[in-house]
Design a protein around this motif. Sequence first.
Motif, mmCIF file in Angstrom:
data_model
loop_
_atom_site.group_PDB
_atom_site.id
_atom_site.type_symbol
_atom_site.label_atom_id
_atom_site.label_comp_id
_atom_site.label_asym_id
_atom_site.label_seq_id
_atom_site.Cartn_x
_atom_site.Cartn_y
_atom_site.Cartn_z
ATOM 1 N N GLY A 267 -12.803 -56.525 16.389
ATOM 2 C CA GLY A 267 -12.592 -55.190 15.849
ATOM 3 C C GLY A 267 -13.752 -54.707 15.004
ATOM 4 O O GLY A 267 -13.898 -53.513 14.773
ATOM 5 N N ALA A 268 -14.571 -55.660 14.502
ATOM 6 C CA ALA A 268 -15.628 -55.286 13.563
ATOM 7 C C ALA A 268 -16.882 -54.830 14.298
ATOM 8 O O ALA A 268 -16.894 -54.688 15.523
ATOM 9 N N VAL B 165 9.765 -65.869 14.082
ATOM 10 C CA VAL B 165 9.098 -64.678 13.549
ATOM 11 C C VAL B 165 8.389 -63.932 14.664
ATOM 12 O O VAL B 165 8.448 -62.707 14.753
ATOM 13 N N GLY C 177 -0.151 -52.257 11.253
ATOM 14 C CA GLY C 177 0.509 -53.266 10.427
ATOM 15 C C GLY C 177 1.964 -53.423 10.794
ATOM 16 O O GLY C 177 2.542 -54.491 10.677
ATOM 17 N N MET D 274 -10.456 -60.384 14.682
ATOM 18 C CA MET D 274 -10.988 -59.461 13.682
ATOM 19 C C MET D 274 -12.451 -59.149 13.977
ATOM 20 O O MET D 274 -12.894 -58.013 13.822
ATOM 21 N N THR D 275 -13.178 -60.181 14.399
ATOM 22 C CA THR D 275 -14.581 -59.970 14.744
ATOM 23 C C THR D 275 -14.689 -58.938 15.863
ATOM 24 O O THR D 275 -15.584 -58.107 15.861
ATOM 25 N N ILE E 57 -9.480 -64.814 13.583
ATOM 26 C CA ILE E 57 -10.786 -64.473 13.028
ATOM 27 C C ILE E 57 -11.638 -63.844 14.124
ATOM 28 O O ILE E 57 -12.332 -62.853 13.902
ATOM 29 N N THR F 167 -1.226 -56.215 14.313
ATOM 30 C CA THR F 167 -1.982 -57.317 13.711
ATOM 31 C C THR F 167 -1.101 -58.534 13.783
ATOM 32 O O THR F 167 -0.094 -58.626 13.098
ATOM 33 N N PHE F 168 -1.477 -59.429 14.630
ATOM 34 C CA PHE F 168 -0.692 -60.658 14.684
ATOM 35 C C PHE F 168 -1.642 -61.836 14.735
ATOM 36 O O PHE F 168 -1.727 -62.539 15.718
ATOM 37 N N GLY F 169 -2.369 -62.015 13.675
ATOM 38 C CA GLY F 169 -3.305 -63.133 13.593
ATOM 39 C C GLY F 169 -2.581 -64.366 13.123
ATOM 40 O O GLY F 169 -1.789 -64.308 12.190
ATOM 41 N N LEU F 170 -2.801 -65.488 13.778
ATOM 42 C CA LEU F 170 -2.172 -66.721 13.323
ATOM 43 C C LEU F 170 -3.224 -67.710 12.835
ATOM 44 O O LEU F 170 -3.157 -68.177 11.706
ATOM 45 N N ALA F 171 -4.200 -68.035 13.662
ATOM 46 C CA ALA F 171 -5.132 -69.094 13.270
ATOM 47 C C ALA F 171 -6.567 -68.686 13.613
ATOM 48 O O ALA F 171 -6.927 -67.529 13.485
#
Lengths: 444, 272, 184
Positions: free
Chosen positions: C46-47, C83, C62, C43-44, C40, C32-36
Motif C-alpha cells: 500500500g505504501a 475472529v 478499518g 502494508m508495503t 508488513i 485491514t486484516f494483517g496477522l503476521a
Amino acid sequence: MSTSHPTAPAGARETTEGTVYTLSGGDWDATAEAIARSDDERIIVNMGPQHPSTHGVLRLILEIDGETVTEARCGIGYLHTGIEKNLEYRTWTQGTTFVTRMDYLTPFFNETAYCLGVEKLLGITDDIPDRANVIRVLLMELNRISSHLVAIATGGMELGATTVMIYGFRDRELCLDAFELITGLRMNHAYVRPGGLSQDLPPGAVDHLRDFVKKMRKNLVEYDQLCSGNPVFKARLENIGYLDLAGCLALGATGPILRSAGHPHDLRKTDPYCGYETYDFEVPTTDTCDSYGRFLLRVEEMRQSLLIIEQCLDRLEPGPVMVGDKKIAWPAQLALGPDGLGNSLDHIRNIMGTSMEALIHHFKLVTEGFRVPAGQTYTAVESPKGELGVHIVSDGGTRPYRVHFRDPSFTNLQATAAMCEGGMVADVIVAVASIDPVMGGVDR
Amino acid sequence: MSDAKDKGNGSPANSGPDKAASEKAASPAPAGAPEDSQLNDSAGALPASVHAPGEVIAERRGMFGANNGGDTSGYGGVRRTVRMPAATSRPYGGYFDEVADELEGALEEQGVDPAAVIERTVVDRDEVTFHIAREHLLRVARTMRDDPALRFELCTGVSGVHLPTDTGRELHAVYHMRSITHGRLVRLEVTAPDADPHIPSIVSVYPTNDWHEREVYDFFGLVFDGHPALTRIMMPDDWQGFPQRKDYPLGGIPVEYKGAQIPAPDQRRSYS
Amino acid sequence: MGLEEKIPSGFMLTTVEKMAGLARKSSMFPATFGLACCAIEMMTTGAGRYDLARFGMEVFRGSPRQADLMIVAGRVSQKMAPVVRQVYDQMPNPKWVISMGVCASSGGMFNNYAIVQGVDHVIPVDIYLPGCPPRPEMLMDAIIKLHEKIKDEKLGVNREAAAREAEEAAMKALPTIELKGLLR
C-alpha cells in the motif's frame, strides 16, 4: 439489588419427591431503575484483535469512564504459532528458519541470538570467523534501522499521519533492498546459521551499502523536519505513555522504553557480543519517559546504527564466513542458479563424483544434523525493542530440547496498563505504538 | 575425580551443594565415563564431555531413529546416557563466587540455612545456575533484588522445561536475573514433580513475571501459587492440555501431495 | 486517447453483468486484516514504492462492514480463527478472500497444534497466494487475478447457475489422494 425482592435469588428445599429448586430473579424494572439512578458512565470497550490501530492482532480491553481509561488490559495469543515447540522437532540448523519468523521485523536479531546460544553450547563462540561477526553486526544494525522505521511508520499511521507512514516504508524499502541483495530474501532470511553465515556477501554489496548509508543519512533528516518539531506531532506524543525508571525495572521493560527513562542500558555496551565492544557508538537516552522521547530515541538510534554500519564496511576483511569445523559447518555451497538460490552444481558434481566420504558427510549433516553437548545457556542481544534473550536447553541430541525466547515485545507490552490508565482513550493508541510491540514476537 | 575435588575445596559454608553434587555424581561416574568417551569421540574436543559425570536425565538407544521393527542398522545396541552438566564446587570463578557468597550470607542473616535453600550450584559455559528449593524461591528472589550487594533489578522472566525422564523433578522453571548495577547475570532453577506442579509465584517481587508465569502455566501446567490471575495467556481459554510439554504431541495434520502422505512432524523419524 | 475515441457513434453495447463486473473490480475496498509477517508486506504494497493506489485499492477499510475484500495476511491461530470468521461474516456481499502466504493457505511450515492448517477451513478462499512472505509484486499479481475473476462474475440467476456448476464440478473432482502426478 438483593434488598428489592424478598426471596433469595435461588433456593432449594427437600420434599418427599426429591429436591425442589426455586429460582427467582429480581424485578427488571428495579434493575433498570437502579442503573438509571447511578451516574456511572463506565463502559468496557473491546478493541481488537482485529482493529486498524492495535498494531497487529493485539486485543485491548479498556474500561472507560467517559473519555478516561480507568483500566486497560491486553489480550494476547491471537498469533501464537507454537514456534518454540516446532523447534524441538527440527535440527539445530533448521532452527534459524523458525526463529527468524518470530519477531518478523527483527529477523537478524532472532537468528543471531539463537545462533549465539547454539555456538555457546557447542563451545565455538571464539572460533566464529571475524568476517561472519562483522557481517552479523552489519545486518543487525541494518535491521535495527528497518525495525525502527516500521515502528515510526505504523505509529504515525495510527496517529493518522499517513505521510510518516509513507516515508517510513519508503526508507524501509532501502533496507530491504540491501537484505535482498545480501540474503536473497526481503524478510525471514535464515541467513545467520550456527557457526557463521549461510553464505558470503555477494559482489557489489559493499558499494551498495555505502550508497545506502549516504541515502539514509539524507532521508533521516526528513523525520526531524517532518516530526520532531511539529507541534501537532508533539502534542499527540508528549507526556503520553509515561513510564519512569522504577516502573520500567519493575515491569522488566528494556530497549527504548528503558532508555527514554534516562538509563543508558544497552546490552551492546554492558554485555557485548559479536565484537560490539570494538565499535564506536553512543547509546542515546532521553529523560522524558514518554512517547515523544521514544520517538526521538529511535531516530537517534538509527543514526548511530549508520555509524556502526560504516565501521563494519571499513573493517570487512576477506575470509571465511563459517566456522572451520566441518562437523558443524553446513556443507552446502550455495550458488545462485536460474531457479533461485540453491546448492552449487559444481559442488554437487564434486562430492557426488569424487568423494564418497564427502557425500556421506554431507548427507549425515544435512539430514541428521550435528549434536550439541547437553546443557543450557542464556544468550541475550539488544534488539531494537529491548533485551532479546534465548534460553536453549540441549540434551546432547541433534535437535534442541527446549528453546525459549524472552521476547522484548512480550515483556514491554505488559507496561500497557501502567502507561494508559488514567489517560484518554485516544492516547492508548499512542502509548501502545511507542512500545512498538510486534505480535509475532509477543505470541511466538 | 569429583570426590577428591570436593574434599580439597570443601568448607563448612558450602558443604550443602557439594554434598548434593557428590551424591549425584557418584553413581554414574565409574561405569559411564569410558563408554561415553568412546561414543562421543567425534565430539571429544567439545567442552561438555569434560564435565563427564553429570546429572543423568535420560538414556537413549540405537541410532537413526529406527525404534520399531528389527535392528537392521546394527546400531541398536548403542546406548547413550544423557547427562546435564554436573554440580560444581568452589571456586566458581568470575563474579559467581561473590554472588554465591553474598546470597549465602544474606540467607544466613535471615536465619535460613543456605544449604537447605541452594540445592546445587552448576557452573557451565561461563554461566552459573543456582538450583533453589521451591519453597524458598520467593525469599531468594526478594534477597536477590533487595540486597545491595546483589541487586538483580531485572528478571527476564521464566522459562519452563519439561523433562519427563527426570523422575520426581519433571518440571523445571528457569529464571534469569540480570543486575544492571553490577553487570551480572545468574540463573535460578526450580523444579517441581509432575504430581505436584506447584511453584511459588514471584510476581510480588518482580511484577514483570506476571505474563511470563502465565505463559509457563499455559504451556506446561506449572501452577504458580500466589500469582494474581493465573489464567491461560496464549492458548484459547477452553484449550485442553498443556501444549509444550513433551507428552503433548506437536499436532498438525499429515500433508498430502499428489497422493503421498507426509506425516506430521512429530511422527517423522528422529535421530536418537 | 483511449476507448472513447474508437467508438463510432458515441455509445457501446454491453451486458449488465459486464458493467457490474467492471464497476466492482474497479472499486475494491480491502479490509485491514494483517496477522503476521505478510501484513508488513501488505502494508508495503500500500505504501510508496508499490503503490496499490494504481489499482484504486489503497484505502484499507478499518471496518469490515465497509470492505469487500479480505486479505488474510499471515498465520491463523486456533485462537484467531473465530475472529476471522466473525470479521468475514460482517462483510457485506459480494465479498472475496485472498489467502496471502503459505501459512494462511495451508499452515505452511507451522504444522502444529497452534495453527489452523489453511484458512479455508474457516472461510472460503478465492485466491491462494504462495510465498513466505509473498513479495508485494506477488500480492499485486494476486489482486489483478482476482480482478479478472470479478470482472467475469455472473449476476442473478446466472450467478446461481454458476455456483451450482462449481459445486457439481467440486463434487466430481478427484480427491488429492487419487490424483496422479509427480509422485506416482
